[in-house]
Design an enzyme around this catalytic site. Structure first.
Site, PDB file in Angstrom:
ATOM      1  N   PRO A   1       0.818  -1.219   0.000  1.00 30.46           N
ATOM      2  CA  PRO A   1       0.000   0.000   0.000  1.00 30.46           C
ATOM      3  C   PRO A   1       0.846   1.262   0.000  1.00 30.46           C
ATOM      4  CG  PRO A   1      -0.125  -1.135   2.121  1.00 30.46           C
ATOM      5  CD  PRO A   1       0.642  -2.025   1.206  1.00 30.46           C
TER       6      PRO A   1
ATOM      7  N   GLU B   1       2.632  -7.504   8.718  1.00 28.29           N
ATOM      8  CA  GLU B   1       3.032  -6.090   8.628  1.00 28.29           C
ATOM      9  C   GLU B   1       3.821  -5.809   7.354  1.00 28.29           C
ATOM     10  OE1 GLU B   1       1.920  -3.772  10.475  1.00 28.29           O
ATOM     11  OE2 GLU B   1       0.908  -5.179  11.809  1.00 28.29           O
TER      12      GLU B   1
ATOM     13  N   ARG C   1      -3.568  -8.939 -20.236  1.00 28.47           N
ATOM     14  CA  ARG C   1      -4.526  -8.641 -21.311  1.00 28.47           C
ATOM     15  C   ARG C   1      -3.969  -7.666 -22.345  1.00 28.47           C
ATOM     16  NH1 ARG C   1      -8.057  -4.647 -20.992  1.00 28.47           N
ATOM     17  NH2 ARG C   1      -9.816  -5.919 -21.624  1.00 28.47           N
TER      18      ARG C   1
ATOM     19  N   ASP D   1     -10.230   0.891 -24.542  1.00 27.50           N
ATOM     20  CA  ASP D   1     -10.623   0.871 -23.133  1.00 27.50           C
ATOM     21  C   ASP D   1     -10.304   2.205 -22.453  1.00 27.50           C
ATOM     22  OD1 ASP D   1     -11.630  -1.710 -23.022  1.00 27.50           O
ATOM     23  OD2 ASP D   1      -9.695  -2.610 -22.510  1.00 27.50           O
TER      24      ASP D   1
HETATM   25  N1  SAM Z   1       1.722  -2.654   7.528  1.00 29.06           N
HETATM   26  C1  SAM Z   1       1.503  -2.390   6.130  1.00 29.06           C
HETATM   27  C2  SAM Z   1       1.251  -0.903   5.934  1.00 29.06           C
HETATM   28  O1  SAM Z   1       0.533  -0.319   6.748  1.00 29.06           O
HETATM   29  O2  SAM Z   1       1.705  -0.347   4.911  1.00 29.06           O
HETATM   30  C3  SAM Z   1       0.312  -3.139   5.606  1.00 29.06           C
HETATM   31  C4  SAM Z   1       0.570  -4.573   5.412  1.00 29.06           C
HETATM   32  S1  SAM Z   1      -0.804  -5.414   4.649  1.00 29.06           S
HETATM   33  C5  SAM Z   1      -1.767  -5.868   6.030  1.00 29.06           C
HETATM   34  C6  SAM Z   1      -0.093  -6.949   4.154  1.00 29.06           C
HETATM   35  C7  SAM Z   1       0.363  -7.009   2.702  1.00 29.06           C
HETATM   36  O3  SAM Z   1      -0.735  -6.849   1.836  1.00 29.06           O
HETATM   37  C8  SAM Z   1       1.368  -5.971   2.268  1.00 29.06           C
HETATM   38  O4  SAM Z   1       2.667  -6.339   2.648  1.00 29.06           O
HETATM   39  C9  SAM Z   1       1.185  -5.957   0.768  1.00 29.06           C
HETATM   40  O5  SAM Z   1       1.938  -6.978   0.119  1.00 29.06           O
HETATM   41  C10 SAM Z   1      -0.301  -6.277   0.612  1.00 29.06           C
HETATM   42  N2  SAM Z   1      -1.139  -5.084   0.375  1.00 29.06           N
HETATM   43  C11 SAM Z   1      -2.074  -4.579   1.210  1.00 29.06           C
HETATM   44  N3  SAM Z   1      -2.685  -3.521   0.689  1.00 29.06           N
HETATM   45  C12 SAM Z   1      -2.154  -3.325  -0.537  1.00 29.06           C
HETATM   46  C13 SAM Z   1      -2.378  -2.364  -1.576  1.00 29.06           C
HETATM   47  N4  SAM Z   1      -3.260  -1.380  -1.443  1.00 29.06           N
HETATM   48  N5  SAM Z   1      -1.653  -2.475  -2.703  1.00 29.06           N
HETATM   49  C14 SAM Z   1      -0.722  -3.460  -2.851  1.00 29.06           C
HETATM   50  N6  SAM Z   1      -0.462  -4.383  -1.883  1.00 29.06           N
HETATM   51  C15 SAM Z   1      -1.163  -4.321  -0.747  1.00 29.06           C
END
Ligand code: SAM
Length: 224
Positions: free
Chosen positions: A77, A104, A142, A157
């Site tokens: 994220p 995490e 795609r 698209d």
């Molecule tokens: N502690 C992290 C933070 O607050 O940035 C969040 C970890 S999340 C619970 C667990 C995993 O989900 C991340 O390591 C990532 O690989 C994936 N993930 C969660 N949200 C995501 C998003 N919006 N985009 C891409 N990957 C995401």
């Protein structure tokens, strides 16, 4: 988790037609102890678990060691937002490695040792990186030549030319008093193209003024 999306529809056909290959690697296979421990408590204390550096780095290396051009992307994220332009950039690369975090996230040292870039699919937090990896894989696959029936269709698209797509209609001509716009039945291709473009401009202006501004600033001839 990957079985459904990767064994259906366009992705399945692309794999069957050898447009792309997909390999799923389980990070747990690269753990070092008999319990297959892939995560541990965070240094410094606090809640949550952290994915251990050794299995993450070694899992990535297992697929990149014979592939010097592989681009390793950690789904997170915290990364820059994934976009259609990014999908087009990635579709031109020979080998993508999509690294999925959990808990995490991964030990920070794994970034330095095994990751080229981070990508986020949006400003919200999911449980793991699998769904984001499927989103990225689907949108990239795609775009590969031969993946969809008519390669030109992806170019119509949303986002391809900076606008949202125009409205679409199919049979019947009338349903519950709602008629298909007459121009689409006219057979006049130049007028149909112009109508679609105007509709795309109007819709983008209404729903995504941010996109419209960017488009308009590079193409001042167009008026919504
Ligand atoms: N502690 C992290 C933070 O607050 O940035 C969040 C970890 S999340 C619970 C667990 C995993 O989900 C991340 O390591 C990532 O690989 C994936 N993930 C969660 N949200 C995501 C998003 N919006 N985009 C891409 N990957 C995401």
């Amino acid at each position: 988790m990957f079985d459904g999306p990767f064994t259906e529809s366009i992705i399945k056909r692309a794999v069957d037609a050898e447009v792309c290959e997909i390999e799923i690697v389980d990070i747990r296979d690269f753990t070092h102890d008999k319990h297959n421990t892939a995560d541990d408590t965070p240094y410094g204390g606090g809640c949550g678990m952290v994915m251990k550096v050794e299995p993450v780095v070694e899992a990535v290396e297992s697929v990149t060691k014979d592939s010097p051009d592989a681009r390793v992307i950690y789904l997170s994220p915290q990364g820059p937002r994934f976009t259609q332009n990014k999908a087009r950039e990635l579709a031109a690369l020979p080998h993508l490695v999509l690294l999925c975090g959990h808990y995490e996230g991964i030990d920070e040292r794994a970034f330095e040792l095994a990751v080229h870039e981070e990508l986020s699919i949006g400003d919200y937090v999911l449980t793991g990186g699998e769904l984001p990896a499927m989103v990225v894989a689907d949108s990239v696959i795609r775009l590969l030549p031969g993946a969809v029936g008519n390669d030109a269709s992806v170019q119509n698209d949303s986002f391809w030319n900076g606008l949202l797509d125009c409205p679409h209609y199919t049979r019947p001509e009338e349903y519950r008093g709602l008629r298909v716009p007459g121009v689409l039945l006219s057979g006049h291709h130049a007028k149909i193209d112009e109508w679609r473009h105007q509709q795309a401009l109007e819709k983008t202006h209404r729903i995504r003024p941010d996109l419209y501004e960017t488009y308009h600033s590079t193409d001042p001839q167009d008026e919504a």
